[in-house]
Design a protein around this motif. Structure first.
Motif, PDB file in Angstrom:
ATOM      1  N   GLU A 225       0.769  -1.141  -0.128  1.00 37.76           N
ATOM      2  CA  GLU A 225       0.070  -0.087   0.201  1.00 37.76           C
ATOM      3  C   GLU A 225       0.736   1.243  -0.163  1.00 37.76           C
ATOM      4  O   GLU A 225       0.595   2.361  -0.774  1.00 37.76           O
ATOM      5  CB  GLU A 225      -0.907  -0.062   1.205  1.00 37.76           C
ATOM      6  N   ARG A 226       1.927   1.218   0.746  1.00 37.40           N
ATOM      7  CA  ARG A 226       2.929   2.379   0.793  1.00 37.40           C
ATOM      8  C   ARG A 226       3.491   2.703  -0.463  1.00 37.40           C
ATOM      9  O   ARG A 226       3.413   3.619  -0.998  1.00 37.40           O
ATOM     10  CB  ARG A 226       3.953   2.023   1.907  1.00 37.40           C
ATOM     11  N   GLN A 227       3.896   1.571  -1.199  1.00 35.08           N
ATOM     12  CA  GLN A 227       4.666   1.575  -2.472  1.00 35.08           C
ATOM     13  C   GLN A 227       3.733   2.244  -3.521  1.00 35.08           C
ATOM     14  O   GLN A 227       3.870   3.078  -4.422  1.00 35.08           O
ATOM     15  CB  GLN A 227       5.190   0.337  -3.011  1.00 35.08           C
ATOM     16  N   ARG A 228       2.296   1.721  -3.524  1.00 31.89           N
ATOM     17  CA  ARG A 228       1.353   2.097  -4.450  1.00 31.89           C
ATOM     18  C   ARG A 228       1.010   3.587  -4.107  1.00 31.89           C
ATOM     19  O   ARG A 228       0.915   4.562  -5.127  1.00 31.89           O
ATOM     20  CB  ARG A 228       0.033   1.427  -4.271  1.00 31.89           C
ATOM     21  N   ALA A 229       1.149   4.062  -2.883  1.00 35.15           N
ATOM     22  CA  ALA A 229       0.806   5.592  -2.816  1.00 35.15           C
ATOM     23  C   ALA A 229       1.750   6.236  -3.253  1.00 35.15           C
ATOM     24  O   ALA A 229       1.674   7.427  -3.562  1.00 35.15           O
ATOM     25  CB  ALA A 229       0.661   5.686  -1.238  1.00 35.15           C
ATOM     26  N   GLU A 230       3.097   5.922  -3.012  1.00 32.06           N
ATOM     27  CA  GLU A 230       4.307   6.617  -3.403  1.00 32.06           C
ATOM     28  C   GLU A 230       4.303   6.876  -4.899  1.00 32.06           C
ATOM     29  O   GLU A 230       4.745   7.796  -5.521  1.00 32.06           O
ATOM     30  CB  GLU A 230       5.745   5.955  -3.163  1.00 32.06           C
ATOM     31  N   LYS A 231       4.064   5.475  -5.741  1.00 28.71           N
ATOM     32  CA  LYS A 231       3.919   5.892  -7.098  1.00 28.71           C
ATOM     33  C   LYS A 231       2.740   6.799  -7.582  1.00 28.71           C
ATOM     34  O   LYS A 231       2.899   7.573  -8.536  1.00 28.71           O
ATOM     35  CB  LYS A 231       3.555   4.241  -7.712  1.00 28.71           C
ATOM     36  N   LEU A 232       1.815   6.880  -7.018  1.00 36.33           N
ATOM     37  CA  LEU A 232       0.619   7.582  -7.217  1.00 36.33           C
ATOM     38  C   LEU A 232       1.078   9.185  -7.137  1.00 36.33           C
ATOM     39  O   LEU A 232       0.849   9.954  -7.733  1.00 36.33           O
ATOM     40  CB  LEU A 232      -0.497   7.164  -6.572  1.00 36.33           C
ATOM     41  N   ALA A 233       1.823   9.396  -5.815  1.00 43.34           N
ATOM     42  CA  ALA A 233       2.290  10.596  -5.494  1.00 43.34           C
ATOM     43  C   ALA A 233       3.290  10.985  -6.927  1.00 43.34           C
ATOM     44  O   ALA A 233       3.255  12.239  -7.136  1.00 43.34           O
ATOM     45  CB  ALA A 233       2.983  10.680  -4.120  1.00 43.34           C
ATOM     46  N   ASP A 234       4.240  10.182  -7.140  1.00 40.13           N
ATOM     47  CA  ASP A 234       5.078  10.562  -8.137  1.00 40.13           C
ATOM     48  C   ASP A 234       4.435  10.855  -9.457  1.00 40.13           C
ATOM     49  O   ASP A 234       4.656  11.877 -10.060  1.00 40.13           O
ATOM     50  CB  ASP A 234       6.220   9.322  -8.428  1.00 40.13           C
ATOM     51  N   PHE A 235       3.526  10.208  -9.743  1.00 42.85           N
ATOM     52  CA  PHE A 235       2.758  10.428 -11.038  1.00 42.85           C
ATOM     53  C   PHE A 235       1.928  11.824 -10.861  1.00 42.85           C
ATOM     54  O   PHE A 235       2.155  12.762 -11.831  1.00 42.85           O
ATOM     55  CB  PHE A 235       1.747   9.462 -11.301  1.00 42.85           C
ATOM     56  N   LEU A 236       1.515  11.969  -9.678  1.00 39.02           N
ATOM     57  CA  LEU A 236       0.823  13.351  -9.636  1.00 39.02           C
ATOM     58  C   LEU A 236       1.674  14.532  -9.757  1.00 39.02           C
ATOM     59  O   LEU A 236       1.523  15.572 -10.491  1.00 39.02           O
ATOM     60  CB  LEU A 236       0.149  13.520  -8.385  1.00 39.02           C
ATOM     61  N   ARG A 237       2.655  14.452  -9.442  1.00 38.50           N
ATOM     62  CA  ARG A 237       3.974  15.318  -9.195  1.00 38.50           C
ATOM     63  C   ARG A 237       4.334  15.794 -10.729  1.00 38.50           C
ATOM     64  O   ARG A 237       4.670  16.823 -11.106  1.00 38.50           O
ATOM     65  CB  ARG A 237       5.030  15.020  -8.456  1.00 38.50           C
ATOM     66  N   SER A 238       4.668  14.480 -11.459  1.00 34.53           N
ATOM     67  CA  SER A 238       4.862  14.483 -12.896  1.00 34.53           C
ATOM     68  C   SER A 238       3.745  15.454 -13.587  1.00 34.53           C
ATOM     69  O   SER A 238       4.036  15.853 -14.546  1.00 34.53           O
ATOM     70  CB  SER A 238       5.068  13.120 -13.387  1.00 34.53           C
ATOM     71  N   GLN A 239       2.737  15.333 -13.374  1.00 38.09           N
ATOM     72  CA  GLN A 239       1.567  16.181 -13.830  1.00 38.09           C
ATOM     73  C   GLN A 239       1.345  17.700 -13.401  1.00 38.09           C
ATOM     74  O   GLN A 239       0.266  18.315 -13.564  1.00 38.09           O
ATOM     75  CB  GLN A 239       0.158  15.293 -13.789  1.00 38.09           C
ATOM     76  N   GLY A 240       2.232  17.827 -12.425  1.00 38.46           N
ATOM     77  CA  GLY A 240       2.309  19.282 -11.970  1.00 38.46           C
ATOM     78  C   GLY A 240       1.364  19.400 -10.807  1.00 38.46           C
ATOM     79  O   GLY A 240       0.823  20.629 -10.469  1.00 38.46           O
ATOM     80  N   ILE A 241       0.737  18.205 -10.078  1.00 38.41           N
ATOM     81  CA  ILE A 241      -0.109  18.315  -8.851  1.00 38.41           C
ATOM     82  C   ILE A 241       0.599  18.149  -7.873  1.00 38.41           C
ATOM     83  O   ILE A 241       1.415  16.938  -7.664  1.00 38.41           O
ATOM     84  CB  ILE A 241      -1.125  17.501  -9.226  1.00 38.41           C
ATOM     85  N   ASN A 242       0.374  18.837  -6.716  1.00 38.39           N
ATOM     86  CA  ASN A 242       0.905  18.636  -5.481  1.00 38.39           C
ATOM     87  C   ASN A 242      -0.009  17.508  -4.629  1.00 38.39           C
ATOM     88  O   ASN A 242      -1.006  17.860  -4.206  1.00 38.39           O
ATOM     89  CB  ASN A 242       1.133  19.817  -4.594  1.00 38.39           C
ATOM     90  N   PRO A 243       0.526  16.123  -4.401  1.00 38.98           N
ATOM     91  CA  PRO A 243      -0.548  15.099  -3.849  1.00 38.98           C
ATOM     92  C   PRO A 243      -0.895  15.646  -2.410  1.00 38.98           C
ATOM     93  O   PRO A 243      -1.902  15.295  -1.945  1.00 38.98           O
ATOM     94  CB  PRO A 243       0.554  13.971  -3.877  1.00 38.98           C
ATOM     95  N   ASN A 244      -0.005  16.510  -1.743  1.00 42.82           N
ATOM     96  CA  ASN A 244      -0.405  16.858  -0.236  1.00 42.82           C
ATOM     97  C   ASN A 244      -1.577  17.989  -0.327  1.00 42.82           C
ATOM     98  O   ASN A 244      -2.237  18.202   0.686  1.00 42.82           O
ATOM     99  CB  ASN A 244       0.983  17.693   0.363  1.00 42.82           C
ATOM    100  N   GLU A 245      -1.735  18.553  -1.541  1.00 40.83           N
ATOM    101  CA  GLU A 245      -2.832  19.439  -1.596  1.00 40.83           C
ATOM    102  C   GLU A 245      -4.343  18.999  -2.123  1.00 40.83           C
ATOM    103  O   GLU A 245      -5.282  19.541  -2.422  1.00 40.83           O
ATOM    104  CB  GLU A 245      -2.568  20.531  -2.717  1.00 40.83           C
ATOM    105  N   ILE A 246      -4.117  17.566  -2.348  1.00 44.02           N
ATOM    106  CA  ILE A 246      -5.434  16.955  -2.715  1.00 44.02           C
ATOM    107  C   ILE A 246      -6.339  16.442  -1.674  1.00 44.02           C
ATOM    108  O   ILE A 246      -6.023  15.916  -0.793  1.00 44.02           O
ATOM    109  CB  ILE A 246      -4.943  15.425  -3.858  1.00 44.02           C
TER     110      ILE A 246
END
Length: 246
Positions: A225-246
């Motif tokens: 679950e932690r690894q999936r969350a990290e991959k999702l966060a990395d993808f969001l950052r690559s799209q210019g989205i801050n995952p901490n603001e979602i």
């Protein structure tokens, strides 16, 4: 003569009434614990694996007792049986187990025979496929299991017998239908030892896990679950989205 037959419908309630009506014998002269160290490393670990996984994973809507190397007394004038593992449903450890009559499995105290007794073979002198078949049948044990990991008795490592009336019948497989529980031979590691272990399983063959195995499975699930969350966060950052603001 041991036979292999289809499983009949068995009345599992009648033996309890019989034992409840037995007079309580005098056990003051019985030897219930002799402190003799007789188990080898294989038997000791195998016993612990069987009892640990029952208490960690077996789900029933009634209490049960799983023991290792505890005396089974089924007659005041009979020598006790000492199965390597014993499983009995709808019973509990007595509140005051300091009393002698509460420290072993006395059938007249528990009111019923155990459902399963397991013998682990380490030599050819235990007579597990001879006189003990008769002894466990006399004690009323519903299923008698002989695990022969060293093949001392022949080419077959596991025997599961079902009691029908007063006689045991060898089952074609290792599932015990009257208690909805099975056994299986499992290649794997227990306490850092790779071996072919005897394990409890459900009707689909899924093994009952020990407490350590359940904790490890939970740790692996959390890590995934932690690894999936990290991959999702990395993808969001690559799209210019801050995952901490979602």
């Amino acid at each position: 003569m041991i036979q292999s037959l289809p499983s009949p419908i068995v009345d599992v309630e009648s033996p309890e009434k019989e034992w409840e009506e037995m007079p309580i014998p005098d056990i003051s002269n019985l030897i219930t614990e002799d402190d003799t160290p007789v188990d080898n490393l294989i038997s000791e670990k195998q016993q612990r694996l069987l009892t640990n996984s029952l208490y960690s994973s077996l789900v029933r809507d009634f209490p049960f007792l799983a023991t290792a190397n505890v005396g089974l007394f089924y007659g005041a004038k009979r020598s006790p049986l000492v199965p390597d593992t014993l499983l009995s449903f709808r019973v509990s450890i007595p509140q005051d187990w300091s009393q002698k009559h509460n420290r072993s499995y006395f059938l007249w105290n528990f009111g019923k025979p155990p459902e399963v007794a397991v013998e682990i073979v380490s030599n050819k002198v235990g007579n597990e496929l001879g006189s003990k078949l008769t002894d466990y049948a006399d004690a009323g044990v519903a299923y008698y299991v002989v695990f022969d990991p060293l093949l001392c008795l022949g080419e077959k490592p596991l025997y599961v017998y079902e009691l029908r009336a007063t006689q045991y019948y060898l089952l074609d497989d290792y599932f015990m239908p009257n208690i909805d529980l099975g056994l299986t031979l499992w290649e794997g590691k227990f306490e850092d030892k790779e071996y072919t272990w005897l394990r409890w399983c459900d009707r689909l063959g899924n093994i009952l896990l020990t407490g350590d195995e359940k904790a490890e499975h939970e740790r692996q699930r959390a890590e995934q679950e932690r690894q999936r969350a990290e991959k999702l966060a990395d993808f969001l950052r690559s799209q210019g989205i801050n995952p901490n603001e979602i």
